[in-house]
Design a protein around this motif. Structure first.
Motif, short mmCIF file in Angstrom:
data_model
loop_
_atom_site.label_atom_id
_atom_site.label_comp_id
_atom_site.label_asym_id
_atom_site.label_seq_id
_atom_site.Cartn_x
_atom_site.Cartn_y
_atom_site.Cartn_z
N HIS A 86 17.04 89.17 10.07
CA HIS A 86 18.13 90.08 10.56
C HIS A 86 18.31 90.17 12.05
CE1 HIS A 86 20.91 93.25 10.34
NE2 HIS A 86 20.31 94.11 10.97
N GLU A 87 17.01 90.16 12.80
CA GLU A 87 17.16 90.36 14.22
C GLU A 87 17.44 89.32 14.80
OE1 GLU A 87 13.33 91.31 15.35
OE2 GLU A 87 13.16 93.51 14.88
N ALA A 88 17.32 87.84 14.32
CA ALA A 88 17.85 86.74 14.68
C ALA A 88 19.03 86.49 14.61
CB ALA A 88 17.09 85.51 14.08
N LEU A 89 19.64 86.93 13.32
CA LEU A 89 21.04 86.87 13.13
C LEU A 89 21.99 87.79 14.09
CD1 LEU A 89 23.30 85.86 11.42
CD2 LEU A 89 23.05 87.86 9.77
N GLU A 90 21.29 89.11 14.30
CA GLU A 90 21.94 89.87 15.27
C GLU A 90 22.06 89.32 16.78
OE1 GLU A 90 20.01 93.59 15.12
OE2 GLU A 90 21.54 94.48 13.35
N HIS A 91 20.95 88.77 17.24
CA HIS A 91 21.04 88.02 18.29
C HIS A 91 21.84 87.02 18.61
CE1 HIS A 91 19.24 86.70 22.13
NE2 HIS A 91 19.04 85.57 21.58
N SER A 92 21.83 86.13 17.52
CA SER A 92 23.12 85.06 17.34
C SER A 92 24.52 85.53 17.52
CB SER A 92 22.70 84.07 16.14
OG SER A 92 21.58 83.55 16.31
N VAL A 93 24.61 86.63 16.74
CA VAL A 93 25.94 87.21 16.76
C VAL A 93 26.34 87.84 18.15
CG1 VAL A 93 27.22 89.16 15.72
CG2 VAL A 93 25.84 87.89 14.05
N GLY A 94 25.33 88.52 18.77
CA GLY A 94 25.46 88.98 20.19
C GLY A 94 25.71 87.90 21.04
N GLN A 95 25.08 86.56 20.99
CA GLN A 95 25.17 85.55 21.95
C GLN A 95 26.63 84.99 21.68
OE1 GLN A 95 21.92 82.86 21.08
NE2 GLN A 95 21.17 83.36 23.07
N LEU A 96 27.11 85.07 20.21
CA LEU A 96 28.50 84.48 20.02
C LEU A 96 29.34 85.32 20.74
CD1 LEU A 96 29.83 82.23 18.55
CD2 LEU A 96 29.73 83.50 16.64
N ARG A 97 29.27 86.79 20.42
CA ARG A 97 30.15 87.53 21.16
C ARG A 97 30.29 87.61 22.50
NH1 ARG A 97 27.67 91.84 17.65
NH2 ARG A 97 29.18 92.15 15.65
N ALA A 98 29.19 87.30 23.09
CA ALA A 98 29.04 87.06 24.58
C ALA A 98 29.85 85.89 25.28
CB ALA A 98 27.82 87.22 25.11
N GLN A 99 29.69 84.76 24.33
CA GLN A 99 30.27 83.74 24.52
C GLN A 99 31.81 83.57 24.17
OE1 GLN A 99 28.35 80.58 22.10
NE2 GLN A 99 26.47 80.42 23.48
N ASN A 100 32.13 84.20 23.25
CA ASN A 100 33.77 84.55 23.03
C ASN A 100 34.11 85.21 24.24
OD1 ASN A 100 33.34 83.31 20.53
ND2 ASN A 100 33.28 84.96 19.22
#
Length: 654
Positions: free
Chosen positions: A60-74
């Motif tokens: 879950h933490e990894a998923l949240e980190h990935s989602v955060g990175q994706l949001r930042a990239q977006n």
């Protein structure tokens, strides 16, 4: 039956005895064992659940980190996309717009509503109010090629947009748009400046040359070279702003007499040229019209000025075949027009060509005359009016041509000025004159004429300093004579060099005073040490009361301004007496000798008694001279007056 009941039955069967009873110890052991196994299983389950929970938490933490990175990239992608200078639109394989940035919407004038729906490229373009049907179709055709392609369009609001299509690896394509309006305007401005005169907006020499090449390909054409008469005095007296305004006014007048298809250009300074590319037979009538137009008065912010125009005409192929020859012949005809009175037009003829060849031959000979010691200085004395003592000599250059004999300065000085040889010749004259002056006794001075070219090239001061340093002559013995022509050529440079040479002790005289446009104004603007009254006024003494009035006024003015006066062209004793009576300090002319060689000048300078002392006969008092003139001179006058230019005399360093 529950799982517990079934387990108890199994344990009872296992604890039963052969006699049908129950072994209670055995049953207890079985129950304890069952509880132990259950507890072990529970612990294992709890342990597995803990591990699973930890793994789930980590995932879950990894998923949240990935989602955060994706949001930042977006966010970064959106910021980059929306802050790009160029518009951008990404289309998929089916031709639908997947995404476009804010700049693309601005360029196309699209409403800012997000455009979340996937539109076809055509629908996307039609949403723009700035694209007409032709522009939309051109973009669709370009996209249909699915290859790298570029084009440029003008939107309905006047902006210029550069469009580029680039295919993507997945089968879609990228469309980029750049607003190039300012770049195109700048490029157009640069192109205009490269081919046009910034002051008048007319084609410049470069564009004129290209136009001349085009005229050659069309066959018969005419070239008119035009030069303004009297422009430099206006520029000098009223300033460069007035001169610029006058040039613009001249250009506007000339335009009114140019036909469609012809070209009017400003070549530089006060030089204009016209190409008549259609009916060359009208060349003379057009030349007549433009000379008449320029001769009309100009109003420069309330100041009325009068100038003129001289025009030279050459027609191809009648006069020449090549563009260079036609231009040269038109320029030669212009030179002839200025020679023969100005304010007129002259058509080229073959006699001018012969004159041009002779002129070139003389120019070539002049280029080696100094090296071959063909140039020589002659000296004409200037004497003190009262004592007759020699005050100074004026250095006058002569050319001993090996085949033509003595070439008059009026022929070769203008050539030297045009070719630039006058700079080297002028330097030689200065040094030679200073060397010769060292041989003369006392404080006898040397006067040297200087050319406008020496002044304009900012070389005169260095040449004077070099001559004085190399010869050792005292600066106070050297006098430079400057004509109004030299002042007109560059008044700023003339004033600067006068002040510099005077600062080291050299004197400056204004030559031919009274023959120019504005001699009196120069007395106010320039620090002259001496004025030389032109011989045209001196010749009138004794026969024209106006000549005497002018001479008297000039002498009186100079005496009041503490400026020395020399009268040129003194030929008779009567003229000498009259000038002495009026208070003229120095005299020069054939009465005291024609220009002589350096040896004869030395003999004159070495005489112990004043060579030109007044005779012992009584002289007339000034009042008596005036009384006699008043009684004897006619009322009319045919002599020049101040403000008139005497033609035909070349000065320079002669």
């Amino acid at each position: 039956m529950t799982a517990g009941e079934r387990l108890l039955k199994r344990q009872l069967r296992k604890a039963a005895t052969t006699g049908g009873g129950v072994d209670t110890q055995r049953l207890c052991d079985l129950v304890v064992s069952a509880y132990q196994e259950h507890d072990l299983a529970r612990r294992r389950t709890e342990q597995s659940a803990g591990v699973m929970a930890a793994e789930i938490e980590e995932a879950h933490e990894a998923l949240e980190h990935s989602v955060g990175q994706l949001r930042a990239q977006n966010v970064r992608f959106s910021l980059a996309l929306d802050n790009m200078a160029n518009g951008l639109a990404l289309l998929d394989t089916e031709g639908h717009v997947v995404v476009f940035n804010r700049r693309e919407g601005e360029i196309l004038g699209l409403p800012d509503n997000g455009h979340n729906e996937r539109l076809s490229y055509e629908a996307f373009l039609r949403a723009s109010p700035l694209l007409d049907e032709a522009a939309i179709q051109a973009r669709l055709d370009l996209a249909a090629t699915r290859v790298d392609a570029e084009t440029e369009q003008v939107l309905s609001d006047g902006r210029h947009v550069h469009i580029a299509i680039r295919p993507t690896a997945d089968g879609g394509f990228l469309v980029s748009s750049e607003d190039v309006t300012e770049r195109n305007v700048s490029a157009a401005r640069i192109a205009f400046l490269a081919n046009h005169d910034t002051l008048t907006g007319l084609p410049n020499r470069r564009m004129f040359t290209e136009g001349l090449d085009g005229a050659v390909s069309r066959g018969r054409y005419a070239v008119l070279c035009l030069d303004l008469d009297g422009f430099k005095p206006v520029n000098d007296i009223f300033g460069h702003a007035a001169g610029d305004k006058l040039l613009r006014e001249v250009a506007a007048r000339l335009k009114r007499h140019i036909r469609p298809g012809d070209m009017l250009a400003r070549l530089g300074g006060d030089e204009f040229a016209i190409i008549l590319s259609r009916d060359a037979s009208e060349a003379e009538s057009i030349a007549a019209r433009v000379t008449q137009a320029v001769s009309e008065p100009f109003d420069l912010d309330g100041t009325i000025v009068h100038i003129g125009a001289s025009v030279g005409i050459a027609i191809a192929p009648d006069d020449a075949e090549t563009a260079d020859d036609v231009m040269r012949y038109a320029d030669l005809a212009l030179y002839r027009a200025k020679e023969t009175g100005r304010g007129r037009f002259v058509r080229f003829d073959t006699a001018m060509n012969a004159s041009l060849r002779a002129r070139r031959a003389l120019e070539q000979d002049l280029s080696v005359a100094l090296l071959r010691s063909q140039l020589e200085l002659y000296y004409q004395p200037r004497v003190h009016a009262e004592t007759g003592e020699i005050a100074s000599f004026e250095a006058l250059i002569r050319w001993h041509h090996p085949t033509r004999g003595m070439v008059p300065p009026s022929e070769f000085i203008p050539l030297a000025e045009q070719s630039g040889a006058i700079v080297e010749i002028g330097q030689w004259v200065l040094k030679q004159a200073c060397l010769e002056a060292l041989r003369w006794p006392g404080d006898i001075g040397i006067a040297v004429n200087v050319s406008s070219i020496q002044i304009r090239k900012r070389l005169l001061f260095d040449q004077v300093l070099s001559a004085l340093n190399e010869t050792g002559l005292r600066a106070s013995r050297l006098e430079l004579e400057i004509t109004e022509t030299a002042l007109l050529s560059d008044s700023v440079a003339a004033l600067a060099v006068m002040r510099r040479v005077q600062a080291v002790g050299v004197r400056v005289a204004m030559d031919d005073f009274g023959t120019g446009y504005s001699s009196l104004s120069y007395l106010h603007s320039f620090p002259f040490d001496r004025i030389k009254i032109d011989q045209s006024f001196v010749r009138g003494l004794g026969r024209d009361r106006k000549a005497l009035a002018i001479v008297r006024s000039v002498i009186g003015l100079c005496n009041s301004l503490d400026i020395g006066v020399t009268a040129e062209g003194v030929e008779t004793r009567a003229q000498r007496q009259m000038l002495l009576a009026e208070g003229c300090g120095e005299l020069q002319g054939h009465l005291f000798g024609t220009p002589v060689s350096s040896a004869d000048a030395l003999r004159m300078a070495d005489r112990t008694a004043p060579p030109f002392a007044l005779a012992s006969q009584p002289s007339h008092h000034a009042g008596e001279w005036r009384h006699r003139l008043s009684a004897e001179l006619p009322e009319h006058s045919d002599t020049a007056t101040i403000g008139q230019r005497r033609p035909g005399r070349a000065r320079g360093v002669i």
